[in-house]
Structures are given as C-alpha cells and as structure tokens.
Design an enzyme around this catalytic site. Structure first.
Site, short mmCIF file in Angstrom:
data_model
loop_
_atom_site.label_atom_id
_atom_site.label_comp_id
_atom_site.label_asym_id
_atom_site.label_seq_id
_atom_site.Cartn_x
_atom_site.Cartn_y
_atom_site.Cartn_z
N ASN A 121 -4.44 -24.44 -45.75
CA ASN A 121 -4.11 -25.48 -44.77
C ASN A 121 -4.38 -24.87 -43.40
OD1 ASN A 121 -3.02 -27.41 -43.12
ND2 ASN A 121 -0.89 -27.01 -43.66
N LYS A 178 -4.41 -26.30 -40.60
CA LYS A 178 -3.68 -26.98 -39.52
C LYS A 178 -4.63 -27.28 -38.35
CE LYS A 178 0.37 -24.48 -41.03
NZ LYS A 178 1.76 -24.18 -40.78
N HIS A 211 3.73 -32.91 -45.29
CA HIS A 211 3.92 -31.56 -44.76
C HIS A 211 5.12 -31.58 -43.80
CE1 HIS A 211 3.31 -27.80 -42.65
NE2 HIS A 211 2.58 -27.43 -43.68
N GLU A 268 5.64 -30.24 -41.06
CA GLU A 268 5.31 -30.43 -39.64
C GLU A 268 5.14 -31.92 -39.34
OE1 GLU A 268 2.08 -27.62 -39.49
OE2 GLU A 268 3.54 -26.01 -39.71
N GLU A 322 7.71 -26.02 -50.04
CA GLU A 322 7.57 -25.26 -48.80
C GLU A 322 8.90 -25.26 -48.04
OE1 GLU A 322 3.19 -24.96 -47.58
OE2 GLU A 322 4.01 -26.74 -46.62
N GLY A 343 5.31 -20.33 -41.39
CA GLY A 343 4.86 -19.76 -40.13
C GLY A 343 5.84 -18.79 -39.51
N SER A 400 4.63 -18.62 -45.56
CA SER A 400 4.33 -17.21 -45.29
C SER A 400 3.85 -16.44 -46.51
CB SER A 400 5.55 -16.52 -44.66
OG SER A 400 5.88 -17.13 -43.43
C1 PEP Z 1 1.89 -24.35 -44.37
O1 PEP Z 1 1.84 -24.76 -43.24
O2 PEP Z 1 1.69 -25.12 -45.32
C2 PEP Z 1 2.19 -22.93 -44.56
C3 PEP Z 1 2.58 -22.55 -45.74
O3 PEP Z 1 2.05 -22.10 -43.47
P1 PEP Z 1 2.21 -20.49 -43.43
O4 PEP Z 1 1.50 -19.95 -44.64
O5 PEP Z 1 1.58 -20.08 -42.17
O6 PEP Z 1 3.68 -20.22 -43.51
#
Ligand code: PEP
Length: 251
Positions: free
Chosen positions: A11, A13, A96, A98, A168, A174, A213
C-alpha cells in the site's frame, strides 16, 4: 485444512512520483521472479495506468487504494469500479483506517464499497482494526466484530468467497510498533471464527493479512502463525530491498 497462498500487498498510500516508481517497480519485478507467494501493488490511483503497463507480463497483481461505492455521476474527485476495470486492477483496498479516520468512512460506507468491488468482479482487501484506546479497554473483539458484521450484513457471507481481510491494528500503522505474532494471531483467529458462524468453508479459505509496521525483520515470524496469510505493507513497501525480503517470507 485449506492451504492458503501467502499474499503480500504493497500500500503505497500517497507516496511516489513517476521518477521514483519506475525503478521501484522494476526492482520488484526482478526480485519476485520464481517466488511462491502472491504479490500485489496498490499505487496511488493516478499511477494505475502506468502500473498496468509496467506490470504487464509479470506475476505481480495490481490493486487500488480506494473506490467510490457509486457507479458514476457528479462526484468530483471520485473513481468508480468501472474506471478501475479499464486497467489491470484485481484488488481494491476498502476500509483502510486512514480512510475511516481522516475521511469519515463509516462501517456502512465501507460495506457499500466492498459490495461495489464485488459487483465489479474485483477482490476487496477489507481492512479492520482497533484503536489503541479500544485495545486498552478490552474492546478489540467488539470493534472487529462490528466492522466484519457490517460487511456480512450488506454483502452476505458469499461475498467473502472472493475477498481478502487485512487486520490492521490502528496503533501499529506507521508507528513502528508491530503487534506481536501472538497478539495478531489471536485476532486473526477471532475473525475466522466470526466468519465461520455463517460458513465454515468460506472462513477456512479466506486469506487474512496482517498490517501494521511489517518490516523485513518481522515478516517471517508473523507469517508463520496459523491464521496469518500474508501482509499489507505500507512504509516498507516503498523500499525495494525491504519489500522483497517481506515478499519472500515463508510460513
Ligand atoms: C498500512 O497503511 O496499511 C500499513 C500497514 O502501513 P505501515 O506498514 O507503514 O504500518
């Protein structure tokens, strides 16, 4: 028990420029040759056309990060499923955290998007996850159940025959704070059992990715857990070497 193929989905983003993504995609294409895991890239929508060209002839799948639940019309800035169908898109991320947090996407809207993706013959990557305060007040299962049930109610359990779920935890996205493999496994198992209330076979077959992460040095421990079938990767998917290590992580 079903043998579920690991899926590693990037992803990106709102990151990247044409100049940056061309060598990144090139390195990923070369690096994943011959691996047994499935790999997908979800670029910003403006690059879906470019990625359709760049990925042509490779095994890597293409996905979108978002889609409208509506078919067409006066919705400035939105993108429809039929537009995505004009390209090689196979996956669409829906729900997601976000988008839930920053763009006020509700469980109902997420369920409508999931249904639109399904109707368009594509595969949703449905994201679910709890906030830190929800985990701390022992509400993780309640939140996940609510997010999953909203989609089952709108789209039906059959729709999960062609869907992927991504767990998630919002506190891990992040932040560099990964859920431990055991913490993640516990929620993945809960999600599978939630689906199994409606249909055992679907619950057994559906792939549940972990996101939050995931890095080159923790992917394998996570993917080894019984109910973790790969990862949705944010930050680490922007660095070819790191992403490739994750793509190669085995059960
Ligand atoms: C995500 O945004 O789906 C995600 C898992 O981000 P990160 O790996 O940066 O935590």
């Amino acid at each position: 028990m079903t043998e579920r193929q690991i899926l590693v989905a990037a992803n990106w983003k709102m990151n990247g420029t044409l100049e940056a993504i061309r060598p990144l995609v090139d390195a990923i294409i070369r690096g994943v040759q011959g691996i047994s895991n499935e790999v997908a890239i979800c670029p910003p929508s403006v690059y879906i056309s470019e990625l359709t060209t760049l990925l042509n002839g490779s095994e890597i799948r293409l996905g979108a990060q978002n889609v409208s639940h509506l078919e067409k019309g006066a919705f400035t800035g939105e993108i429809s499923i039929s537009m995505l169908s004009d390209f090689a898109c196979q996956y669409v991320i829906v729900g997601h955290s976000e988008r839930r947090a920053l763009y006020a996407e509700t469980d109902v809207l997420v369920a409508e998007k999931f249904k639109a993706v399904q109707s368009g013959g594509m595969t949703s990557i449905l994201c679910v996850g709890e906030l830190l305060e929800e985990r701390e007040s022992n509400d993780t299962e309640k939140v996940i159940a609510r997010q999953i049930d909203a989609v089952i109610e709108k789209a039906g359990i059959e729709a999960f025959k062609n869907a992927v779920i991504a767990y998630e935890p919002v506190w891990a996205i992040g932040t560099g704070k990964t859920a431990t493999p055991e913490q993640a496994q516990e929620v993945h198992e809960f999600i599978r059992l939630r689906l199994a209330r409606h249909d055992n076979q679907t619950a057994d077959n559906v792939r549940i990715l972990y996101g939050g992460s995931v890095k080159a040095d923790n992917a394998e421990q996570l993917f080894k857990m019984a109910d973790i079938d790969g990862g949705l990767i944010g930050g680490a998917s922007l660095v070819a070497e790191d992403f490739l290590t994750i793509c190669k992580a085995m059960r």
